[in-house]
Design an enzyme around this catalytic site. Structure first.
Site, PDB file in Angstrom:
ATOM      1  N   ASP A  85     -30.649  -5.187  59.091  1.00 18.03           N
ATOM      2  CA  ASP A  85     -29.383  -5.705  58.574  1.00 18.03           C
ATOM      3  C   ASP A  85     -29.731  -7.038  57.912  1.00 18.03           C
ATOM      4  OD1 ASP A  85     -26.944  -6.861  58.098  1.00 18.03           O
ATOM      5  OD2 ASP A  85     -26.347  -7.030  60.219  1.00 18.03           O
ATOM      6  N   LYS A  96     -27.185 -14.067  49.697  1.00 17.12           N
ATOM      7  CA  LYS A  96     -26.900 -12.647  49.517  1.00 17.12           C
ATOM      8  C   LYS A  96     -25.798 -12.445  48.461  1.00 17.12           C
ATOM      9  CE  LYS A  96     -25.505  -8.676  52.318  1.00 17.12           C
ATOM     10  NZ  LYS A  96     -25.362  -8.221  53.703  1.00 17.12           N
ATOM     11  N   GLU A 124     -23.213  -0.852  54.908  1.00 17.80           N
ATOM     12  CA  GLU A 124     -23.017  -1.467  56.229  1.00 17.80           C
ATOM     13  C   GLU A 124     -21.945  -0.758  57.064  1.00 17.80           C
ATOM     14  OE1 GLU A 124     -22.526  -5.595  55.234  1.00 17.80           O
ATOM     15  OE2 GLU A 124     -24.616  -5.749  54.658  1.00 17.80           O
ATOM     16  N   ASP A 171     -15.072  -4.733  58.141  1.00 16.32           N
ATOM     17  CA  ASP A 171     -16.277  -5.557  58.272  1.00 16.32           C
ATOM     18  C   ASP A 171     -16.069  -6.880  57.560  1.00 16.32           C
ATOM     19  OD1 ASP A 171     -18.755  -6.708  58.118  1.00 16.32           O
ATOM     20  OD2 ASP A 171     -19.808  -4.929  57.400  1.00 16.32           O
TER      21      ASP A 171
END
Ligand code: AMP
Length: 575
Positions: A7, A69, A146, A169
Site C-alpha cells: 500500500d 502521491k 485500493e 476510503d
C-alpha cells in the site's frame, strides 16, 4: 524470489507477504508496520525515509517531501538539498525502503509486487506508479484499486454470506467510494468513484488555516513566505485533529508568528464543534462521489448491507456520524483502517503466486472512467470538432477490449489523428487528454474510409489503443507521450544509476537516526536554558556511535529517549 503486496499511501505505506496461508504485514526497523511516506535528504546527503524524515521535515521542510502521491503522473518535481525528484522518484525511495524491510524479514529477494492505488487514479498516475516500481528495482505485477484491496481483505475475512458493501476510503490525500458485491468467494467491484484532492491532510490544513487567521495571516501566503512556521503548525494541528477524534476539546500552543524558531505562550483552545464547523465543506465533498457510485451500480443506500471504512481519516467522529446518518447503519471497521489496503494487496499477491489457501477467491474489477476519442460532427453547413465519443464506459468490468469504427471526413484524406481522452463530459474540453495517435497511409479515395480503433484496458487499469486501417490492415499502437509513459531502457538505466548514487540510510541505523532527528526538533522547541543537558547527551551519543561502542551508545540512547519523552509530556501538560 518473493512477491509482496504494497500500500503506497499518501501519508503512510505498508508492505506484506502471504505466508503460511495468511497475509502478514512486515515491520520496519522501528517495529512499525506503517512507514510514513516522507522522504528527506539529510545534511550529509543521505536519503532518509519514514519516521526520521518526518522529524526532519519539521525543522528542515525544504529538504523533505510528503503527500507527493498527489503529484503522481504530473510534471511536478521538487528539489531537496540540491537534488531534483519527481513524484515517481520519491515513491521509488519509499518503495526501496519497504522492500529492504521485506527482504530482511523474508530472508529472500523480493522481485515482484502488487501495488495499490486509489480507484480514481488515472492512466498517467498508474503508469507513474509502475515506473516507481521499476525505479525501485521490482516488477509491478498488478496495480490494484485500493477499495478493491479493502474488499478482498473483508471478503476473505468475512462469513461468506452474499452481500453488497460500500467501501468508503478517506486517506491522507484522496477519497474513494466503491460498491462491491461479495458472493461465494467472488469479490466483484460494481462501481467506483472518487476525488483525487480530498483527504485527511485537508482537514489538518483547515485547522492550520483558522489558527493562522487568528494571528492575522493567510495560509496560502504563509506557506510560501513562512514555510518553517507552517510545517511546525501542521505537526501541531495534526495532533489537534487526532485528539479531537477522542476528546471534545483540546488546546495547542502556537509557534510565534514573529520568529520562526521561538514558541509563544499563546494557547489556542479548539473544540470539536468548532473543528466540525470549519471542515463541514470538506465533508460535503464526500457526497457527490457516493451518489455517482450508487447511481452507476444502480442501487440506493438501502441496498447496501455493510459499510466498510478504509483510511485513517475515517476515524473522525464527524465522518462516521455522517456515514451512519446517510446509510442508516453503523460502519464496519473490524480490520484496522490503516492496514486493510495493504492486507488486501498482500492477498492479491498471494493469489498471483497461486497460494493454494486462496484457490476459491476470485476478484473482478471495473474501469473507473469512460475512455474514448475526440470526433467531429458534420452539421451539413459546417463540421464541428471537440466531441467525445466513448469506447469503454465507466464501470465496465475489466479486462475489457472494445472497438469502434471511424471514417474519414474528406475525400483523399490520408491521415487521421486519434486523440484519446478520459472523462465523463460530452465535449473533450471537459475531459483529460491521455495521448494522440497519428494514423498515416490511409489509401486515397472518397470520404468514409474506415479506421477501426480498439481500446484494451487491462487488469492494471492501463490502456492500449490500436488503430487499424481497414482496407490495408495496417496497424498503429498508441504510445502515451506524457511524462508518465513507461521509461525507455536508456531512461530507466539513467534513473536507476542516479538512484544508486544516492546514499541510503542503513537499516541498522534507523533507530539512531530517528532519535537524532527527534532530538534536533525538540532542541529547537526548547528554551535556551533547557537545551544544555540534551546537547551534551547528544554529543556523547555521537561520540559513542563513531567509536562503535554499542554498550555506551545504548546507554546514551536510553537517556536521550527518557529526556525527550519527559519534555514532550511536560509540554503537553503545560498547555
Ligand atoms: P492513510 O492515508 O490511510 O494512512 O490516512 C492518513 C490520514 O488519516 C492522515 O491525514 C491522518 O491525519 C488521518 N488520521 C489518522 N488517524 C486519525 C484519527 N484518529 N482521527 C482523524 N484523522 C486521522
Amino acid at each position: 524470489m518473493a512477491i509482496v503486496g504494497i500500500d503506497l499511501g499518501t501519508t503512510n505505506s505498508a508492505i506484506g507477504c502471504y505466508v503460511e496461508g495468511k497475509p502478514k504485514l512486515l515491520p520496519n526497523p522501528l517495529g512499525n508496520v506503517l512507514t510514513p511516506s516522507v522522504v528527506g535528504v539529510d545534511d550529509d546527503g543521505t536519503l532518509i525515509v519514514g519516521e526520521a524524515a518526518r522529524e526532519l521535515q519539521v525543522i528542515a521542510p525544504h529538504r523533505c517531501a510528503s503527500i507527493f502521491k498527489r503529484h503522481m503522473g504530473t510534471d511536478w518535481s521538487t528539489e531537496l538539498n540540491g537534488l531534483r525528484f519527481d513524484a515517481a522518484n520519491l515513491s521509488a525511495a519509499v518503495l526501496r525502503s519497504l522492500l529492504c524491510d521485506a527482504t530482511h524479514h523474508l530472508g529472500e529477494v523480493v522481485d515482484r509486487a502488487v501495488i495499490s492505488v486509489p480507484a480514481y487514479f488515472n492512466e498517467r498516475q498508474r503508469r507513474a506508479t509502475i515506473a516507481a516500481g521499476e525505479l525501485a528495482g521490482i516488477k509491478v505485477e498488478r496495480i490494484l484499486n485500493e477499495p478493491t484491496a479493502a474488499s478482498i481483505a473483508y471478503g476473505l475475512h468475512d462469513d461468506g454470506e452474499e452481500k453488497v458493501i460500500a467501501v468508503l476510503d478517506l486517506g491522507g490525500g484522496t477519497y474513494d467510494v466503491s460498491i462491491v458485491a461479495i458472493f461465494g468467494g467472488v469479490v466483484e467491484v460494481q462501481a467506483s468513484s472518487g476525488e483525487c484532492f480530498l483527504g485527511g491532510e485537508d482537514f489538518t490544513s483547515a485547522i492550520v488555516s483558522r489558527l493562522l487567521e487568528r494571528e492575522g495571516l493567510i495560509y496560502e501566503h504563509a506557506e510560501i513566505e513562512r514555510p518553517l512556521l507552517v510545517s511546525r503548525m501542521r505537526r501541531l494541528c495534526e495532533t489537534v485533529k487526532l485528539e479531537l477524534s477522542r476528546e471534545t476539546e483540546t488546546q495547542t500552543r502556537m509557534p510565534s508568528v514573529s520568529g520562526d524558531a521561538q514558541w509563544s505562550d499563546r494557547a489556542h483552545r479548539i473544540s470539536r464543534d468548532e473543528f466540525e464547523r470549519w471542515t463541514e465543506p470538506l465533508l460535503d465533498r464526500t457526497e457527490p462521489p457516493l451518489r455517482r457510485a450508487l447511481g452507476d451500480a444502480k442501487i440506493t443506500v438501502d441496498d447496501v448491507d455493510m459499510v466498510v471504512l478504509v483510511g485513517g481519516a475515517t476515524r473522525m467522529p464527524s465522518f462516521r456520524d455522517r456515514v451512519t446518518r446517510r446509510f442508516g447503519k453503523s460502519p464496519q471497521c473490524s480490520i484496522d483502517p490503516d492496514q486493510v489496503v495493504a492486507l488486501g494487496a498482500t492477498i492479491q499477491a498471494g493469489l498471483l503466486d497461486r497460494d493454494e489457501a486462496l484457490d476459491d477467491l476470485v476478484v473482478t474489477d471495473v474501469s473507473p472512467f469512460t475512455l474514448g476519442v475526440e470526433t467531429s460532427k458534420d452539421f451539413g453547413t459546417e463540421v464541428r470538432s471537440g466531441y467525445f465519443t466513448p469506447i469503454i464506459f465507466r464501470n465496465q468490468p475489466i479486462p475489457a477490449s472494445r472497438s469502434k469504427a471511424f471514417a474519414t471526413m474528406h475525400a483523399n484524406q490520408t491521415t487521421i489523428t486519434l486523440k484519446v481522452f478520459q472523462g465523463e463530459s460530452r465535449l473533450v474540453e471537459g475531459n483529460v487528454l491521455l495521448g494522440e495517435l497519428d494514423v498515416e497511409g490511409i489509401p486515397l479515395g472518397p470520404r468514409g474510409q474506415q479506421i477501426e480503433c480498439r481500446f484494451t484496458y487491462d487488469l492494471n487499469g492501463v490502456l492500449e489503443v490500436e488503430a487499424t486501417i481497414v482496407e490495408t490492415q495496417e496497424k498503429k499502437t498508441l504510445v502515451i507521450s506524457r511524462n508518465a509513459r513507461p521509461l525507455s531502457e536508456s531512461e530507466l538505466h539513467e534513473a536507476l544509476e542516479a538512484m544508486r548514487e544516492l546514499k541510503t540510510d542503513p537499516r541498522d541505523k534507523a533507530q539512531n537516526r530517528l532519535l537524532m532527528k527527534r532530538a534536533e526538533r525538540v532542541i529547537e522547541e526548547m528554551p535556551m536554558g533547557a537545551r544544555n543537558e540534551l546537547e551534551s547527551l547528544l554529543d556523547g551519543f555521537e561520540e559513542a556511535m563513531s567509536a562503535r561502542d554499542d554498550a555506551v551508545t545504548a546507554r546514551f540512547q536510553t537517556a536521550i529517549q527518557e529526556l525527550l519523552d519527559q519534555w514532550e509530556m511536560e509540554s503537553r501538560r503545560d498547555r
